[in-house]
Design a protein around this motif. Structure first.
Motif, PDB file in Angstrom:
ATOM      1  N   ASN A   1       0.750  -1.050   0.045  1.00  0.00           N
ATOM      2  CA  ASN A   1       0.147   0.125  -0.091  1.00  0.00           C
ATOM      3  C   ASN A   1       0.696   1.300  -0.114  1.00  0.00           C
ATOM      4  O   ASN A   1       0.230   2.395   0.269  1.00  0.00           O
ATOM      5  N   SER A   2       2.174   1.133  -0.311  1.00  0.00           N
ATOM      6  CA  SER A   2       3.125   2.300  -0.360  1.00  0.00           C
ATOM      7  C   SER A   2       2.952   2.906  -1.906  1.00  0.00           C
ATOM      8  O   SER A   2       2.901   2.215  -2.686  1.00  0.00           O
ATOM      9  N   ARG A   3       3.120   4.179  -1.954  1.00  0.00           N
ATOM     10  CA  ARG A   3       3.171   4.899  -3.218  1.00  0.00           C
ATOM     11  C   ARG A   3       4.769   5.130  -3.292  1.00  0.00           C
ATOM     12  O   ARG A   3       5.326   4.916  -4.127  1.00  0.00           O
TER      13      ARG A   3
ATOM     14  N   THR B   1      14.797   8.508   2.883  1.00  0.00           N
ATOM     15  CA  THR B   1      13.633   8.477   3.540  1.00  0.00           C
ATOM     16  C   THR B   1      12.557   9.532   2.850  1.00  0.00           C
ATOM     17  O   THR B   1      12.720  10.232   2.168  1.00  0.00           O
ATOM     18  N   THR B   2      11.283   9.004   3.095  1.00  0.00           N
ATOM     19  CA  THR B   2      10.181   9.684   2.505  1.00  0.00           C
ATOM     20  C   THR B   2       9.313  10.415   3.601  1.00  0.00           C
ATOM     21  O   THR B   2       9.194   9.816   4.773  1.00  0.00           O
ATOM     22  N   THR B   3       8.960  11.612   3.521  1.00  0.00           N
ATOM     23  CA  THR B   3       8.122  12.210   4.519  1.00  0.00           C
ATOM     24  C   THR B   3       6.826  12.795   4.203  1.00  0.00           C
ATOM     25  O   THR B   3       6.691  13.248   2.727  1.00  0.00           O
TER      26      THR B   3
ATOM     27  N   SER C   1       8.763  22.697   5.758  1.00  0.00           N
ATOM     28  CA  SER C   1       8.226  22.462   7.073  1.00  0.00           C
ATOM     29  C   SER C   1       9.321  21.840   8.087  1.00  0.00           C
ATOM     30  O   SER C   1       9.343  21.986   9.346  1.00  0.00           O
ATOM     31  N   TYR C   2      10.322  21.293   7.417  1.00  0.00           N
ATOM     32  CA  TYR C   2      11.522  20.752   8.218  1.00  0.00           C
ATOM     33  C   TYR C   2      12.703  21.849   8.154  1.00  0.00           C
ATOM     34  O   TYR C   2      13.652  21.607   7.538  1.00  0.00           O
ATOM     35  N   ARG C   3      12.275  22.918   9.069  1.00  0.00           N
ATOM     36  CA  ARG C   3      13.274  23.791   9.425  1.00  0.00           C
ATOM     37  C   ARG C   3      12.990  24.552  10.570  1.00  0.00           C
ATOM     38  O   ARG C   3      11.758  24.628  11.008  1.00  0.00           O
TER      39      ARG C   3
HETATM   40  C1  LIG Z   1       2.586   6.169  11.904  1.00  0.00           C
HETATM   41  C2  LIG Z   1       3.108   7.060  10.899  1.00  0.00           C
HETATM   42  C3  LIG Z   1       3.950   7.959  11.519  1.00  0.00           C
HETATM   43  C4  LIG Z   1       4.064   9.107  10.505  1.00  0.00           C
HETATM   44  N1  LIG Z   1       4.900  10.059  10.956  1.00  0.00           N
HETATM   45  C5  LIG Z   1       5.609  11.156  10.116  1.00  0.00           C
HETATM   46  C6  LIG Z   1       6.457  12.177  10.612  1.00  0.00           C
HETATM   47  O1  LIG Z   1       7.023  12.099  11.647  1.00  0.00           O
HETATM   48  N2  LIG Z   1       6.538  13.173   9.541  1.00  0.00           N
HETATM   49  C7  LIG Z   1       6.464  13.232   8.553  1.00  0.00           C
HETATM   50  O2  LIG Z   1       6.671  14.182   7.711  1.00  0.00           O
HETATM   51  N3  LIG Z   1       5.491  12.262   8.019  1.00  0.00           N
HETATM   52  C8  LIG Z   1       5.100  10.904   8.748  1.00  0.00           C
HETATM   53  N4  LIG Z   1       4.240  10.090   8.493  1.00  0.00           N
HETATM   54  C9  LIG Z   1       3.893  10.295   6.835  1.00  0.00           C
HETATM   55  C10 LIG Z   1       4.765   9.343   6.187  1.00  0.00           C
HETATM   56  O3  LIG Z   1       6.077   9.400   6.398  1.00  0.00           O
HETATM   57  C11 LIG Z   1       4.309   9.217   4.562  1.00  0.00           C
HETATM   58  O4  LIG Z   1       3.134   8.613   4.550  1.00  0.00           O
HETATM   59  C12 LIG Z   1       5.194   8.204   3.943  1.00  0.00           C
HETATM   60  O5  LIG Z   1       6.531   8.729   3.829  1.00  0.00           O
HETATM   61  C13 LIG Z   1       4.702   7.714   2.471  1.00  0.00           C
HETATM   62  O6  LIG Z   1       5.596   6.935   1.779  1.00  0.00           O
HETATM   63  P1  LIG Z   1       4.655   5.455   1.383  1.00  0.00           P
HETATM   64  O7  LIG Z   1       3.901   6.084   0.150  1.00  0.00           O
HETATM   65  O8  LIG Z   1       5.999   4.644   0.948  1.00  0.00           O
HETATM   66  O9  LIG Z   1       3.962   4.970   2.456  1.00  0.00           O
HETATM   67  C14 LIG Z   1       3.807   9.427   9.109  1.00  0.00           C
HETATM   68  C15 LIG Z   1       2.950   8.260   8.650  1.00  0.00           C
HETATM   69  C16 LIG Z   1       2.607   7.121   9.429  1.00  0.00           C
HETATM   70  C17 LIG Z   1       1.584   6.127   8.868  1.00  0.00           C
END
Ligand SMILES: Cc1cc2nc3c(=O)[nH]c(=O)nc-3n(C[C@H](O)[C@H](O)[C@H](O)COP(=O)(O)O)c2cc1C
Length: 180
Positions: A14-16, A106-108, A114-116
């Motif tokens: 389910n990841s994008r 990493t992906t966020t 927002s990260y500053r």
């Molecule tokens: C349990 C959980 C915690 C998360 N914590 C953060 C976070 O601390 N900072 C952030 O920018 N995104 C956060 N996210 C968003 C994820 O980083 C984002 O959905 C993910 O990188 C997308 O990648 P994917 O499509 O491979 O799942 C969080 C998501 C989940 C499910």
């Protein structure tokens, strides 16, 4: 350069973003070996000896994961606990990772803005990744500049493809170029 990617996503189906990044690597470079931690260890029983032996075979280790609560998903944390053992990775006689390159990818969900300081997340990704950076340097590994895919959930298909190409290039870039 032999590159090992350890991908830690609890639900890759389910990841994008992480899925797109991995697909880009498959497309761009078959010399890169990908290991999907959650698929390899559904019972979380990390095989310490196997993981340690693998690390020795590669020049660069990429740790790829979605950013969860300002850190990595828990199986990757357990991987650190189970693999970076005293007498092997650090401490007396623990010299097996000396000079080995480590790179976080990493992906966020959050945006780059927002990260500053003053942004929603207050700190830069480099600041938030300090515990992993210190783990690497404690083991006398070489910590390389991270790859970050910001705003991952908002990216279009084209945006994800762009990030995947950027990722494939980033992790293959030699250290002197990446670090300067
Ligand atoms: C349990 C959980 C915690 C998360 N914590 C953060 C976070 O601390 N900072 C952030 O920018 N995104 C956060 N996210 C968003 C994820 O980083 C984002 O959905 C993910 O990188 C997308 O990648 P994917 O499509 O491979 O799942 C969080 C998501 C989940 C499910």
């Amino acid at each position: 350069m032999k590159i090992l990617v350890i991908a830690a996503h609890p639900d890759l189906n389910n990841s994008r973003a992480n899925k797109a990044l991995l697909q880009g690597l498959n497309k761009n470079n078959d010399a890169i070996h990908i290991r999907k931690l959650y698929e390899l260890y559904p019972d979380w029983n990390v095989d310490t000896e196997k993981e340690q032996a693998l690390l020795l075979q590669y020049d660069r280790i990429v740790l790829q994961f979605p950013f969860y609560w300002y850190s990595c998903p828990p199986l990757l944390k357990k991987w650190f606990d189970d693999v970076m053992k005293p007498g092997w990775a650090y401490g007396p006689g623990g010299n097996r990772l000396v000079g080995k390159e480590f790179l976080i990818a990493t992906t966020t969900g959050g945006s780059d803005k927002s990260y500053r300081s003053g942004g929603d997340n207050q700190f830069t990704i480099s600041e938030l990744l300090r515990p992993m950076e210190r783990t690497v340097t404690k083991c006398k590994g070489t910590y390389l500049p991270a790859f970050v895919c910001y705003n991952a959930n908002a990216l279009t298909y084209e945006g994800l493809e762009r990030e995947a190409n950027r990722y494939a290039e980033h992790i293959r870039t030699l250290m002197p170029v990446l670090a300067h």
